[in-house]
Design an enzyme around this catalytic site. Structure first.
Site, mmCIF file in Angstrom:
data_model
loop_
_atom_site.group_PDB
_atom_site.id
_atom_site.type_symbol
_atom_site.label_atom_id
_atom_site.label_comp_id
_atom_site.label_asym_id
_atom_site.label_seq_id
_atom_site.Cartn_x
_atom_site.Cartn_y
_atom_site.Cartn_z
ATOM 1 N N ASN A 52 0.828 -1.207 0.000
ATOM 2 C CA ASN A 52 0.000 0.000 0.000
ATOM 3 C C ASN A 52 0.866 1.262 0.000
ATOM 4 O O ASN A 52 0.588 2.228 -0.713
ATOM 5 C CB ASN A 52 -0.911 0.019 1.228
ATOM 6 C CG ASN A 52 -2.073 -0.948 1.129
ATOM 7 O OD1 ASN A 52 -2.357 -1.507 0.072
ATOM 8 N ND2 ASN A 52 -2.760 -1.154 2.232
ATOM 9 N N ARG A 403 -11.333 -3.750 -14.277
ATOM 10 C CA ARG A 403 -10.208 -4.641 -13.963
ATOM 11 C C ARG A 403 -10.698 -6.067 -14.084
ATOM 12 O O ARG A 403 -11.792 -6.390 -13.619
ATOM 13 C CB ARG A 403 -9.688 -4.420 -12.538
ATOM 14 C CG ARG A 403 -9.225 -3.015 -12.206
ATOM 15 C CD ARG A 403 -8.624 -2.965 -10.806
ATOM 16 N NE ARG A 403 -8.527 -1.614 -10.291
ATOM 17 C CZ ARG A 403 -7.511 -0.786 -10.518
ATOM 18 N NH1 ARG A 403 -6.529 -1.209 -11.290
ATOM 19 N NH2 ARG A 403 -7.487 0.423 -9.998
ATOM 20 N N ARG A 433 -5.704 2.272 -13.093
ATOM 21 C CA ARG A 433 -4.322 2.382 -12.633
ATOM 22 C C ARG A 433 -3.728 1.042 -12.236
ATOM 23 O O ARG A 433 -4.317 0.286 -11.477
ATOM 24 C CB ARG A 433 -4.249 3.353 -11.452
ATOM 25 C CG ARG A 433 -2.830 3.627 -10.990
ATOM 26 C CD ARG A 433 -2.828 4.604 -9.842
ATOM 27 N NE ARG A 433 -3.146 5.948 -10.293
ATOM 28 C CZ ARG A 433 -3.937 6.789 -9.635
ATOM 29 N NH1 ARG A 433 -4.511 6.403 -8.511
ATOM 30 N NH2 ARG A 433 -4.155 7.997 -10.082
ATOM 31 N N HIS A 463 -15.778 3.708 -14.523
ATOM 32 C CA HIS A 463 -15.571 2.899 -13.330
ATOM 33 C C HIS A 463 -16.794 2.056 -12.994
ATOM 34 O O HIS A 463 -16.751 1.195 -12.130
ATOM 35 C CB HIS A 463 -15.215 3.828 -12.154
ATOM 36 C CG HIS A 463 -14.806 3.132 -10.909
ATOM 37 N ND1 HIS A 463 -15.603 3.080 -9.779
ATOM 38 C CD2 HIS A 463 -13.675 2.453 -10.599
ATOM 39 C CE1 HIS A 463 -14.975 2.399 -8.835
ATOM 40 N NE2 HIS A 463 -13.801 2.008 -9.293
ATOM 41 N N ARG A 592 -14.225 2.234 4.866
ATOM 42 C CA ARG A 592 -13.026 1.417 5.058
ATOM 43 C C ARG A 592 -11.759 2.263 5.114
ATOM 44 O O ARG A 592 -10.898 2.068 5.953
ATOM 45 C CB ARG A 592 -12.884 0.410 3.910
ATOM 46 C CG ARG A 592 -11.678 -0.507 4.048
ATOM 47 C CD ARG A 592 -11.358 -1.204 2.739
ATOM 48 N NE ARG A 592 -10.665 -0.328 1.814
ATOM 49 C CZ ARG A 592 -10.900 -0.286 0.506
ATOM 50 N NH1 ARG A 592 -11.829 -1.035 -0.029
ATOM 51 N NH2 ARG A 592 -10.209 0.520 -0.267
ATOM 52 N N HIS A 620 -15.334 -3.612 0.104
ATOM 53 C CA HIS A 620 -15.346 -2.898 -1.176
ATOM 54 C C HIS A 620 -16.754 -2.513 -1.614
ATOM 55 O O HIS A 620 -16.919 -1.711 -2.534
ATOM 56 C CB HIS A 620 -14.678 -3.783 -2.239
ATOM 57 C CG HIS A 620 -14.331 -3.065 -3.502
ATOM 58 N ND1 HIS A 620 -15.030 -3.237 -4.674
ATOM 59 C CD2 HIS A 620 -13.354 -2.160 -3.779
ATOM 60 C CE1 HIS A 620 -14.495 -2.491 -5.629
ATOM 61 N NE2 HIS A 620 -13.473 -1.827 -5.108
#
Length: 717
Positions: A52, A403, A433, A463, A592, A620
């Protein structure tokens, strides 16, 4: 306090975005500190913490440094300049990095030894072990090493992003002149070199499960082979992080695919350095030389007491000790999906083999909600796409891919659909990204198979997570849709918590048709029947629903908002929440990661509570609940309350019209709000305090409860 006179834009009411992210990463680190976490999982969380941080420096710190270089003086919502933010990041991060190092070096290594896992330093090896590693060096490591001299005829070599290196000082025996060289630790070899069983440590006549040495130490103790005729004086490990964000001028790019491919080549080479990690034993002279050659300042230097690059600790999750890991979890197939026949293979006339109902008949009967990783992604979303590819009555498939996995069965199903003569359109987001390269490969393969591939809109990332399937039924067309909170990636669906709605409601089908026309053509559609779509209506609709709760309170009723997301950054949303709190609306936020809202401020946010849940799965999913005077509304979708999601991305959030699913989502929110195992409460000063079951009754881990609920839903309990 007179709330009407309060300036809700005052910086004191906002947390800094970057510092809030660092607090999130500390909560990740705490999973390694927590003795309740299984040992190998503690190593995993250390690796996640480090990984991270790498991304944080490559993107966030790099962006701040660019602003400083460009003399940008615009203040963040909390009132800091870019330079001030870099200083506060440094001051907060230094103790965290030190805590990480000390935890690994002085606690976890000892605990590993107690379990028969020995990660040892080269200097502690016996002669037999050293002899083995010397031969291993000659056979496997030496051939791939490339020492690079640094002198007037050899300029300082380019140090690639995230590479681990050795700064070596060698001396000419004749002249005693010292020279500097760099040796890159090859990433093509395992970071930890395991010893054979006969050379492992022995404890009480028991052979250790694993004994190994860091690769860089094996290289460091065999450097003479790289510099014959020279005297190796010393060597010190260092690691460089560079700006890795892409900068593509879309308006100038005739071919976006080609433009991003060219930028990716630059990323592999890397841009300006933003961080240097060095061992604390490194002499000041070497440190200053590296700083000068990499054009870095003292603020960019991080001294490490132990091993550099702890993200490589993921390696230890491969050790076969299930008792040192979380109990294994396999996603279940809930009873409502167990009747669905699986696609075994498509024969020449396109029929589906297997017994049971097709998934379309289930969706026609009622809306379906799937909750990953508790419910199987393969048996639900992937099966929906695969059946659509083979079903002869399906005429068209449209979906977004932000993704996906490197060996994606979803992409293979889309290719099969195109080969079966269906109209297939896929929006592949090339600007996702760190997944750009993967997405380019799949985009080319899809195009070669005859799929219509588009790359989104200039200036906007796509997205949203949506699928539209058009099916011919009884002389009419019916549209089936999936609207989700997570990516169409079977691998991350095992690790991320996400939600997805499968439905054939006409208005949602019509909305998705309009949305895809906007994404693929020249449509300028900005209004939708049911969907909240960014960057058009989403922020205004969300703020409108927040204000509506406040109005209910002002009119003598009650107001209630519960929202779950990954991050809360958007200032207009935060201001609306403050005003709702002032009006008496009870607000619970489950966030989160980043939260720039300051809770529990008297007269501002007295009625706002914020928690963060960190566990074995990455939270998520996005859920938004509004009480609305008893006429409750609940939504799920792809967007966080961040400026980038609401203004610079194409996002979709759907209302939930099925009352049973609405109740199920409310139950999910309630369980998370009651969590006293993985939940952390955000304090007014920006710190987080973890809830403990001893203070809040029996232990309630929301993720464990969801696993138990999933087992029951599959009839396994």
């Amino acid at each position: 306090m007179a709330t009407s006179n309060i300036n809700l834009k005052d910086p004191k009411y906002y947390f800094n975005r970057e510092l809030s992210w660092l607090e999130f990463n500390y909560r990740v680190l705490h999973e390694s500190l927590d003795e309740r976490t299984p040992l190998l999982e503690r190593l995993k969380f250390l690796a996640i913490f480090s990984s991270n941080l790498d991304e944080f420096f490559m993107v966030r710190v790099a962006a701040l440094k660019q602003q400083v270089q460009a003399n940008v003086i615009k203040l963040s919502p909390d009132g800091l300049t870019p330079s001030e933010q870099l200083i506060t990041i440094r001051n907060r991060l230094r103790p965290l990095v030190k805590e990480q190092d000390h935890l690994f070096e002085y606690t976890l290594r000892s605990l590993l030894i107690a379990q028969g896992i020995y990660l040892i330093n080269y200097v502690d090896l016996d002669q037999e072990q050293r002899t083995y590693l010397h031969q291993y060096f000659e056979d496997y490591i030496f051939p791939v090493l490339t020492p690079l001299a640094v002198d007037p005829s050899h300029p300082f070599p380019y140090i690639s992003n995230l590479s681990l290196n050795l700064a070596v000082i060698v001396r000419e025996p004749d002249t005693n002149e010292e020279r500097f060289a760099r040796v890159k630790v090859p990433q093509v070899l395992p970071r930890f070199v395991a010893l054979p069983k006969e050379l492992r440590h022995q404890e009480d006549d028991q052979t250790a499960l694993w004994t190994g040495v860091p690769l860089e130490q094996v290289i460091a103790h065999n450097l003479e082979a790289l510099f014959p005729g020279m005297i190796v004086q010393e060597c010190h490990a260092f690691r460089v992080t560079r700006n890795a964000d892409l900068s593509v001028e879309e308006d100038e790019a005739d071919d976006l695919l080609l433009a991003i491919e060219q930028e990716l080549r630059k990323r592999h080479v890397g841009k300006s350095a933003v961080r240097l990690e060095i061992h604390t034993s490194t002499p000041e002279s070497i440190k200053l030389r590296l700083m000068e050659d990499l054009e870095l300042e003292e603020i960019d230097i991080y001294d490490i007491d132990g091993l550099l690059g702890l993200k490589d600790l993921f390696y230890f999750m491969s050790i076969p000790r299930p008792d040192l890991k979380d109990p294994s979890w396999s996603a279940v197939v809930p009873t409502f999906l167990q009747r669905v026949k699986e696609v075994v293979d498509g024969n020449e006339d396109g029929k589906i083999e297997g017994e049971g109902e097709d998934i379309f008949s289930l969706i026609r009967h009622s809306d379906l909600l799937v909750h990953h990783p508790y419910h199987s992604f393969v048996a639900s979303v992937q099966q929906f796409i695969t059946q659509s590819a083979y079903d002869p009555d399906v005429l068209a498939i449209k979906m977004t891919l932000y993704r996906t996995s490197g060996d994606s069965p979803i992409v293979n199903a889309l290719i099969t659909a195109a080969e079966n003569g269906k109209q297939v359109a896929v929006l592949v987001e090339l600007k996702a990204r760190f997944d750009e390269e993967n997405n380019i490969l799949w985009a080319r393969r899809l195009e070669q198979a005859g799929v219509h591939v588009v790359y989104g809109l200039v200036g906007l990332k796509t997205h949203t997570k949506v699928i539209l399937v058009v099916r011919r039924e009884s002389n009419k067309m019916r549209r089936y849709v999936h609207i989700g909170t997570g990516n169409y990636n079977p691998k991350t669906a095992k690790l991320y918590t996400d939600l997805g709605l499968l439905t054939c409601r006409e208005e949602l089908g019509a909305d998705l048709t309009d949305l895809f026309n906007f994404l693929t053509g020249y449509s300028r559609q900005k209004s939708y029947r049911k969907l909240l779509v960014a960057p058009f209506s989403m922020r205004d609709r969300m703020i409108g629903m927040i204000r509506r709760e406040a109005e209910h309170c002002r009119n003598g009723g009650s107001g209630r908002i519960v929202a779950k997301m990954n991050a809360l950054v958007d200032s207009p949303i935060i201001e609306a929440l403050y005003k709702a709190s002032q009006a008496g609306v009870k607000i619970d936020l489950i966030i989160r990661g980043i939260c720039c809202l300051r809770p529990k401020v008297e007269g501002i946010s007295d009625n706002i509570n914020v928690i963060s849940i960190i566990g074995r799965f990455l939270e998520h999913s996005r859920i938004f609940y509004f009480h609305n005077g008893g006429d409750e509304e609940i939504y799920i979708g792809s967007a966080d309350w961040m400026t980038r999601n609401l203004s610079r991305r194409v996002e979709a959030i759907t209302p939930i019209d099925d009352p049973n699913i609405a109740k199920e989502l409310q139950e999910i929110l309630g369980i998370m709000l009651a969590d006293n195992r993985q939940a952390w409460e955000l304090q007014t000063d920006g710190s987080y305090i973890q809830r403990y079951s001893s203070d809040n009754g029996p232990e309630q881990s929301s993720q464990n409860i969801f696993m138990e609920m999933a087992l029951k839903s599959a009839g396994n309990v």
